[in-house]
Enzyme design. Sequence first.
Site, PDB file in Angstrom:
ATOM      1  N   HIS A 383       0.793  -1.229   0.000  1.00 38.25           N
ATOM      2  CA  HIS A 383       0.000   0.000   0.000  1.00 38.25           C
ATOM      3  C   HIS A 383       0.822   1.274   0.000  1.00 38.25           C
ATOM      4  CE1 HIS A 383      -3.981  -1.833   0.854  1.00 38.25           C
ATOM      5  NE2 HIS A 383      -3.254  -2.743   1.462  1.00 38.25           N
ATOM      6  N   LYS A 574      -8.303  13.890   4.402  1.00 38.83           N
ATOM      7  CA  LYS A 574      -7.415  12.722   4.411  1.00 38.83           C
ATOM      8  C   LYS A 574      -6.425  12.919   5.541  1.00 38.83           C
ATOM      9  CE  LYS A 574      -6.377  13.903   0.080  1.00 38.83           C
ATOM     10  NZ  LYS A 574      -6.443  12.708  -0.749  1.00 38.83           N
ATOM     11  N   ARG A 575      -5.626  11.887   5.872  1.00 42.47           N
ATOM     12  CA  ARG A 575      -4.564  12.073   6.854  1.00 42.47           C
ATOM     13  C   ARG A 575      -3.692  13.257   6.441  1.00 42.47           C
ATOM     14  NH1 ARG A 575      -3.990   8.167  11.202  1.00 42.47           N
ATOM     15  NH2 ARG A 575      -2.010   9.236  11.573  1.00 42.47           N
ATOM     16  N   LYS A 580       0.929  14.511   0.825  1.00 46.47           N
ATOM     17  CA  LYS A 580      -0.430  14.772   0.341  1.00 46.47           C
ATOM     18  C   LYS A 580      -0.643  16.254   0.041  1.00 46.47           C
ATOM     19  CE  LYS A 580      -2.299  10.851   3.010  1.00 46.47           C
ATOM     20  NZ  LYS A 580      -2.946   9.910   2.073  1.00 46.47           N
ATOM     21  N   THR A 682      -8.504   6.603  -2.083  1.00 51.24           N
ATOM     22  CA  THR A 682      -9.845   6.044  -2.263  1.00 51.24           C
ATOM     23  C   THR A 682     -10.885   7.133  -2.003  1.00 51.24           C
ATOM     24  OG1 THR A 682      -9.596   5.198  -0.002  1.00 51.24           O
ATOM     25  CG2 THR A 682      -9.372   3.609  -1.793  1.00 51.24           C
ATOM     26  N   LYS A 686     -14.596   8.220  -3.827  1.00 48.08           N
ATOM     27  CA  LYS A 686     -15.844   8.541  -3.117  1.00 48.08           C
ATOM     28  C   LYS A 686     -16.363   9.909  -3.541  1.00 48.08           C
ATOM     29  CE  LYS A 686     -13.965   5.865   0.643  1.00 48.08           C
ATOM     30  NZ  LYS A 686     -13.103   5.906   1.827  1.00 48.08           N
TER      31      LYS A 686
HETATM   32  C1  26W Z   1       4.401   1.109   9.724  1.00 46.28           C
HETATM   33  C2  26W Z   1       3.444   2.207   9.810  1.00 46.28           C
HETATM   34  C3  26W Z   1       2.508   2.239   8.680  1.00 46.28           C
HETATM   35  C4  26W Z   1       1.146   2.224   8.899  1.00 46.28           C
HETATM   36  C5  26W Z   1       0.275   2.250   7.853  1.00 46.28           C
HETATM   37  C6  26W Z   1       2.980   2.276   7.400  1.00 46.28           C
HETATM   38  C7  26W Z   1       2.112   2.288   6.357  1.00 46.28           C
HETATM   39  C8  26W Z   1       0.766   2.262   6.570  1.00 46.28           C
HETATM   40  C9  26W Z   1      -0.204   2.212   5.413  1.00 46.28           C
HETATM   41  C10 26W Z   1       0.408   1.474   4.268  1.00 46.28           C
HETATM   42  C11 26W Z   1      -0.706   3.528   5.043  1.00 46.28           C
HETATM   43  C12 26W Z   1      -1.917   3.506   4.143  1.00 46.28           C
HETATM   44  O1  26W Z   1      -3.025   3.540   4.616  1.00 46.28           O
HETATM   45  N1  26W Z   1      -1.710   3.510   2.814  1.00 46.28           N
HETATM   46  C13 26W Z   1      -2.791   3.857   1.915  1.00 46.28           C
HETATM   47  O2  26W Z   1      -3.463   2.706   1.457  1.00 46.28           O
HETATM   48  C14 26W Z   1      -4.618   3.064   0.710  1.00 46.28           C
HETATM   49  C15 26W Z   1      -5.364   1.804   0.368  1.00 46.28           C
HETATM   50  O3  26W Z   1      -4.645   1.041  -0.551  1.00 46.28           O
HETATM   51  C16 26W Z   1      -4.229   3.861  -0.519  1.00 46.28           C
HETATM   52  O4  26W Z   1      -5.384   4.273  -1.180  1.00 46.28           O
HETATM   53  C17 26W Z   1      -3.396   5.085  -0.119  1.00 46.28           C
HETATM   54  O5  26W Z   1      -2.920   5.741  -1.262  1.00 46.28           O
HETATM   55  C18 26W Z   1      -2.234   4.663   0.754  1.00 46.28           C
HETATM   56  O6  26W Z   1      -1.547   5.795   1.257  1.00 46.28           O
END
Ligand code: 26W
Length: 837
Positions: A383, A574-575, A580, A682, A686
Amino acid sequence: MNDSAATTTPETAKRPVRMAGATEGGGADAGVDVAKLRKEILAELTYSVGRSPETASKRDWFVATAYAVRDRIVDRWVVEHTGEHAKPLKRVYYLSLEFLIGRLLFDALNNLGLTEPTREALAGLGIDLNEIRQEEPDAALGNGGLGRLAACFMDSMASIGVPAFGYGIRYDHGLFRQGMRDGWQQEYPEDWLSFGNPWEFAHPEIDYPIGFGGYVEQVNEGGQPKQIWRPGEKVEAVAFDIPVVGWRGRHVNTLRLWSARAPDPISLDAFNRGDYVGALSDRVRVESISKVLYPSDETPNGQELRLRQEYFFASASLQDLVRRHMEERGDLRTLPDHVAIQLNDTHPAIAVPELMRILVDLNGVPWAEAWAITNATFSYTNHTLLPEALESWPVPLMERLLPRHMQIIYLINALELEAARAKKPADDALLSAISLIDEGQGRRVRMGILAFVGSHKVNGVSALHTDLMKQTVFRELHALHPDRIVNKTNGITFRRWLAQANPRLTKILIDAVGVEVLDDPTRLEMLADMAGDSGLQEALAAAKRENKLALARVIAERNDVFVDPDALFDVQIKRIHEYKRQLLNILETIAIYNAMRAQPMRAWMPRVKIFAGKAAASYHSAKLIIKLANDVARVVNSDPTVRGLLKVAFLPNYNVSLAEIIIPAADLSEQISTAGMEASGTGNMKLALNGALTIGTLDGANVEIKEHVGDDNIFIFGLTAAEVEARKKRGYDARAAVEASSTLREVLESIRNGVFSPDDPSRYAGLVDGLLDHDTFLVTADFDAYFAAQRSVYKMWRDRAAWMKASAINTAKVGWFSSDRTIGEYAKEIWDVKPAS
Ligand code: 26W
């Protein structure tokens, strides 16, 4: 046993769902006995909640209603999990450390076609369904996109008939609540379980032992060495099940969340010594595993507790699915024929060596065979490409916490490196790139490589992201395994993000293209031919205006800011993360403000800039961006020269429920990440579905949204991913860019001069210097292009018919982004599962 359970199932469970016309909200509501439903709610209020209608609070009514609905789900659940349905050929297990679910009441009502009957049943009791809906706390067991995707996938799997379990952790405390103090983010603990959770079933009898620490003993078994892990510490994983009902109630899957329990509730020795705190300390330490969701997003936290969480839920889930498989099939070697395990990012990747341990150590399966089984069973979704988000664990920590897994990882590594050498003779650079052990700064286990080699398919979440995966993080592994990486562009569930969140638009769509659109989102396409129709446009505009009024009320309540519902609602939700580029949006806001102050009497187009999102607690630059947005809001909103034509609102505590209010009310969707950095997005889907036009870069799924809606119905600007790469390689000079743009220069000067921070004029000096000295996310490089794109937004907004036409086309053309389509692709190309439909 299965058959007898099926025959004792209440008669209601077997009654086919009637599918008469849908009503607002989308379900198949006709043919439901409202009086019976009302009786059931009253019975729940009395016997499950223990309250009379006279004394019941709104929350009591919510709980009673949830129980009544849950009973109907359970009827179907029982049918699906007993008798002939009990043993599907193959099941999917979706392992995710995050499920960002939100509220469940309307999900259940809508999917069962009970929304209007329930409204009526409650109205007869003097209760307003919309009011009690607000009583349900959001289940916020996730950070952002990744967690919300898992929740959409659960809905889609149940809807298209993919037999599935979601596995995760039942965190006592979900994502923190965001408060604001003087415009600074404050984190407060979240407490979604404080009044219980009416959707879950506790199963204290379903518990698995989870080991940590200890040592590995080598014994001799019939001349063969055999490894036995003797953990030094044991934790119990207890199951809590939430039924997940799909569209029209046809299928019900299970979300099984694990809670940590100490084997010994209290140390009597310590207690008897009078050490009452010490008597509980072991328990507190053990149970801390499922206490709280890690709130970091895209930043590593490197905490031992996080690794404990990962192993805890991976091990419990594997024990559970292996037990089920053995009960049903009796042979571990057929596991991949009946089980597909999807790893949602690397967070559950420790499941790979855990399955090897189960096969080799506990069941005597030879290594090579065990590896083939493991690889055929697992698949992995990536992701993010951000290097700082790629998980790795220090080898000493792994050795201490999971000594046997570390040995297995070493062995996997040795065999993989050997196989690579055999394919492409000795190239040190290649070998170190694909090694599971990063020898860089202290030895670390790379979880991405582990997940990759342990899986038969590895997927990215948009076409661009998948291509970049092949070129960057997994370049060498992709060369060795050219068929392994595939793309599965993300999707969203239209049931929550259209039917439930936007009943007004849903009704227009049903009138325009038929009720079948609820089952088949590709029918939205039919709307494209009518997009120029003035009647349709007026209806869409009226619905949008109502939704904007509802949002305006929320902005007034929460921010004390009054906005004009006829202004353009420009939304970035979004976050908060530098990539971003909320900052780019704020800079443009300031540019408009400066222009207004320079020419106060011009006929400025009314606009509302709406921001919402949480920053990781430790992410200082992100928190400073929130403060800047709030500072700009305060100055702009109170400046009489602006005459209310520009308003800025940073809505606190963004969550799923707030998204459901903002998204239907948006006119413009900000998707402006530095190209190459947003894996998919995503929210972009929406917002487009709800008729917002996108202003965005060619990043993530924006690229595919553009292909679907057409160049005339989206505002694309800025550097491409390839150009970003080239710029960075060449060495980017932000000062030169700022020098060349008088607008940007003025914006940065006003920030630096303390226009927005008169109480602390140097507050943003570091932020401005940072942009000039190392503009990592190329904000200054894209500023002029973004500013120009915003001017074309204005131009189209002036032509209401043109705007509404483009808005209708957006809704019409994004049917492909349904998560039902995404899940269909996973089922066919990764899991080899046939949806039952
Ligand atoms: C290790 C800490 C950590 C926690 C969460 C690292 C990475 C993450 C996730 C990968 C972050 C995340 O939510 N990524 C998002 O995933 C979505 C679903 O696929 C995508 O639409 C977003 O672009 C992506 O940032």
